[in-house]
Design an enzyme around this catalytic site. Structure first.
Site, PDB file in Angstrom:
ATOM      1  N   ASP A  79       0.947  -1.596  -0.205  1.00 28.60           N
ATOM      2  CA  ASP A  79       0.226  -0.270  -0.208  1.00 28.60           C
ATOM      3  C   ASP A  79       0.801   1.719  -0.409  1.00 28.60           C
ATOM      4  O   ASP A  79       0.811   2.114   0.583  1.00 28.60           O
ATOM      5  CB  ASP A  79      -1.050  -0.356   1.578  1.00 28.60           C
ATOM      6  CG  ASP A  79      -2.155  -1.214   1.035  1.00 28.60           C
ATOM      7  OD1 ASP A  79      -3.094  -0.656  -0.470  1.00 28.60           O
ATOM      8  OD2 ASP A  79      -2.805  -1.859   1.920  1.00 28.60           O
TER       9      ASP A  79
ATOM     10  N   GLU B 217      -0.329   3.545  -3.577  1.00 31.17           N
ATOM     11  CA  GLU B 217      -1.137   3.862  -3.439  1.00 31.17           C
ATOM     12  C   GLU B 217      -1.432   4.936  -1.913  1.00 31.17           C
ATOM     13  O   GLU B 217      -2.148   5.429  -2.234  1.00 31.17           O
ATOM     14  CB  GLU B 217      -2.423   2.960  -2.665  1.00 31.17           C
ATOM     15  CG  GLU B 217      -4.126   2.547  -3.941  1.00 31.17           C
ATOM     16  CD  GLU B 217      -4.321   1.623  -3.459  1.00 31.17           C
ATOM     17  OE1 GLU B 217      -3.993   0.319  -4.391  1.00 31.17           O
ATOM     18  OE2 GLU B 217      -5.212   1.517  -2.664  1.00 31.17           O
ATOM     19  N   ASP B 218      -1.074   4.595  -0.951  1.00 29.56           N
ATOM     20  CA  ASP B 218      -1.528   5.730   0.375  1.00 29.56           C
ATOM     21  C   ASP B 218      -0.307   6.307   0.534  1.00 29.56           C
ATOM     22  O   ASP B 218      -0.494   7.338   1.876  1.00 29.56           O
ATOM     23  CB  ASP B 218      -1.972   4.785   1.532  1.00 29.56           C
ATOM     24  CG  ASP B 218      -2.545   3.890   1.367  1.00 29.56           C
ATOM     25  OD1 ASP B 218      -4.179   4.357   0.135  1.00 29.56           O
ATOM     26  OD2 ASP B 218      -3.309   2.530   1.006  1.00 29.56           O
TER      27      ASP B 218
HETATM   28  P1  NDP Z   1     -13.384   2.519   0.927  1.00 36.73           P
HETATM   29  O1  NDP Z   1     -12.060   2.571  -0.132  1.00 36.73           O
HETATM   30  O2  NDP Z   1     -12.908   3.880   1.642  1.00 36.73           O
HETATM   31  O3  NDP Z   1     -12.468   1.651   2.412  1.00 36.73           O
HETATM   32  C1  NDP Z   1     -11.929   0.660   1.646  1.00 36.73           C
HETATM   33  C2  NDP Z   1     -10.609   0.279   2.145  1.00 36.73           C
HETATM   34  O4  NDP Z   1      -9.773   0.682   2.964  1.00 36.73           O
HETATM   35  C3  NDP Z   1     -10.126  -1.699   2.436  1.00 36.73           C
HETATM   36  O5  NDP Z   1     -10.164  -1.249   0.830  1.00 36.73           O
HETATM   37  C4  NDP Z   1      -8.810  -0.693   2.269  1.00 36.73           C
HETATM   38  O6  NDP Z   1      -7.502  -0.535   2.048  1.00 36.73           O
HETATM   39  C5  NDP Z   1      -9.004   0.197   3.722  1.00 36.73           C
HETATM   40  N1  NDP Z   1      -9.188  -0.530   4.427  1.00 36.73           N
HETATM   41  C6  NDP Z   1      -8.542   0.923   6.589  1.00 36.73           C
HETATM   42  N2  NDP Z   1      -9.020   0.292   7.687  1.00 36.73           N
HETATM   43  C7  NDP Z   1      -9.749  -0.786   7.406  1.00 36.73           C
HETATM   44  C8  NDP Z   1     -10.211  -1.848   8.225  1.00 36.73           C
HETATM   45  N3  NDP Z   1     -10.544  -1.381   9.313  1.00 36.73           N
HETATM   46  N4  NDP Z   1     -11.347  -2.846   7.521  1.00 36.73           N
HETATM   47  C9  NDP Z   1     -11.533  -2.625   6.078  1.00 36.73           C
HETATM   48  N5  NDP Z   1     -10.744  -2.457   5.353  1.00 36.73           N
HETATM   49  C10 NDP Z   1     -10.007  -1.292   5.667  1.00 36.73           C
HETATM   50  O7  NDP Z   1     -14.925   1.660   0.898  1.00 36.73           O
HETATM   51  P2  NDP Z   1     -15.343   1.663   0.173  1.00 36.73           P
HETATM   52  O8  NDP Z   1     -14.532   0.191  -0.438  1.00 36.73           O
HETATM   53  O9  NDP Z   1     -16.445   1.787  -0.068  1.00 36.73           O
HETATM   54  O10 NDP Z   1     -15.072   2.013  -1.314  1.00 36.73           O
HETATM   55  C11 NDP Z   1     -16.033   3.442  -1.552  1.00 36.73           C
HETATM   56  C12 NDP Z   1     -16.949   3.022  -2.171  1.00 36.73           C
HETATM   57  O11 NDP Z   1     -17.882   2.919  -1.681  1.00 36.73           O
HETATM   58  C13 NDP Z   1     -17.065   4.294  -3.309  1.00 36.73           C
HETATM   59  O12 NDP Z   1     -17.321   3.305  -4.447  1.00 36.73           O
HETATM   60  C14 NDP Z   1     -18.678   4.357  -2.988  1.00 36.73           C
HETATM   61  O13 NDP Z   1     -19.344   4.154  -3.882  1.00 36.73           O
HETATM   62  C15 NDP Z   1     -19.381   2.864  -2.305  1.00 36.73           C
HETATM   63  N6  NDP Z   1     -19.666   3.853  -1.011  1.00 36.73           N
HETATM   64  C16 NDP Z   1     -20.759   3.865  -0.310  1.00 36.73           C
HETATM   65  C17 NDP Z   1     -21.713   3.781   1.129  1.00 36.73           C
HETATM   66  C18 NDP Z   1     -22.923   3.586   1.214  1.00 36.73           C
HETATM   67  O14 NDP Z   1     -23.389   3.748   2.421  1.00 36.73           O
HETATM   68  N7  NDP Z   1     -23.302   2.407   0.802  1.00 36.73           N
HETATM   69  C19 NDP Z   1     -21.168   5.064   1.644  1.00 36.73           C
HETATM   70  C20 NDP Z   1     -20.259   5.946   1.176  1.00 36.73           C
HETATM   71  C21 NDP Z   1     -19.174   4.911   0.249  1.00 36.73           C
HETATM   72  P3  NDP Z   1      -6.134  -0.739   1.848  1.00 36.73           P
HETATM   73  O15 NDP Z   1      -6.092  -2.650   2.054  1.00 36.73           O
HETATM   74  O16 NDP Z   1      -6.019  -0.191   0.758  1.00 36.73           O
HETATM   75  O17 NDP Z   1      -5.668  -0.691   3.296  1.00 36.73           O
HETATM   76 ZN    ZN Z   2      -3.802  -3.044   1.474  1.00 41.27          ZN
END
Ligand code: NDP
Ligand code: ZN
Length: 177
Positions: free
Chosen positions: A60, A63-64
């Site tokens: 990550d 990306e991050d």
């Molecule tokens: P994010 O991508 O914002 O968050 C998920 C990512 O956060 C994971 O893939 C992981 O990535 C990282 N992460 C960090 N902490 C945690 C944790 N404790 N548990 C799991 N993952 C964690 O969220 P979404 O996947 O939901 O992406 C946004 C999408 O959600 C948009 O497409 C939007 O349309 C939708 N959305 C839906 C809503 C709803 O209520 N239905 C509201 C808002 C948005 P990594 O491996 O990189 O750390």
């Molecule tokens: Zn990851």
């Protein structure tokens, strides 16, 4: 000297992610995640390939954080950098677009990148099962499981241990496979 290379990655990743936290209410230090992904690969998937484990620890950073591909190439070599690049989303795109592309591109990834992807998904789904991130509705959590299953379905036949663990989680959530 595998140990030296792995500790170098851990150290680099810890510095790059030092100010970041996971999304759980306890605000777990972010570095727990890349270390946990590498641990899934060694403990559950039986992976001992150094490049793959290094890439997991760094997966990550592009990306991050402010880390560049060139920096990874210089510090850890072409192969490790290439795997990290493969598992990094293009941050210039919208979140929705990135999620769509992960499903479309997953099957074309290298076997090494697929392993990191599977372990990454498994870690994140276990995190979500453990506790819901602040501000996430149950619907959003479920959407995440459904999306993750679509990605995983494109990466079948790479590691049976990881696949079975993921499938159990999807079944528990009644996600169609
Ligand atoms: P994010 O991508 O914002 O968050 C998920 C990512 O956060 C994971 O893939 C992981 O990535 C990282 N992460 C960090 N902490 C945690 C944790 N404790 N548990 C799991 N993952 C964690 O969220 P979404 O996947 O939901 O992406 C946004 C999408 O959600 C948009 O497409 C939007 O349309 C939708 N959305 C839906 C809503 C709803 O209520 N239905 C509201 C808002 C948005 P990594 O491996 O990189 O750390
Ligand atoms: Zn990851």
């Amino acid at each position: 000297m595998n140990c030296k290379e792995l500790i170098k990655c851990m150290h680099f990743s810890a510095i790059k992610h030092r100010s970041q936290r996971r999304k759980d209410p306890e605000k777990t230090p972010y570095i727990n995640h890349p270390i946990g992904v590498a641990y899934i690969l060694t403990e559950e998937a039986g992976i001992t390939d150094l490049n793959i484990l290094q890439a997991a620890l760094l997966h990550d950073t592009i990306e991050d954080t402010d880390t560049t591909l060139d920096e990874l190439k210089q510090e850890f070599g072409e192969e490790v950098a290439a795997i990290v690049a493969e598992v990094s989303d293009d941050k210039t795109l919208s979140k929705q677009e990135r999620k769509k592309l992960q499903i479309l591109h997953a099957s074309k990834a290298s076997p090494s990148a697929k392993l990191v992807k599977l372990a990454d998904k498994l870690y994140n789904l276990r995190d979500l099962n453990h506790v819901t991130p602040e501000g996430w509705s149950e619907e959003r959590v479920q959407e995440y499981f459904i999306w993750a299953a679509k990605v995983v379905n494109q990466i079948r036949g790479i590691n049976s241990a990881l696949e079975s663990s993921l499938d159990v989680i999807f079944k528990e959530r009644n996600v169609e496979l």
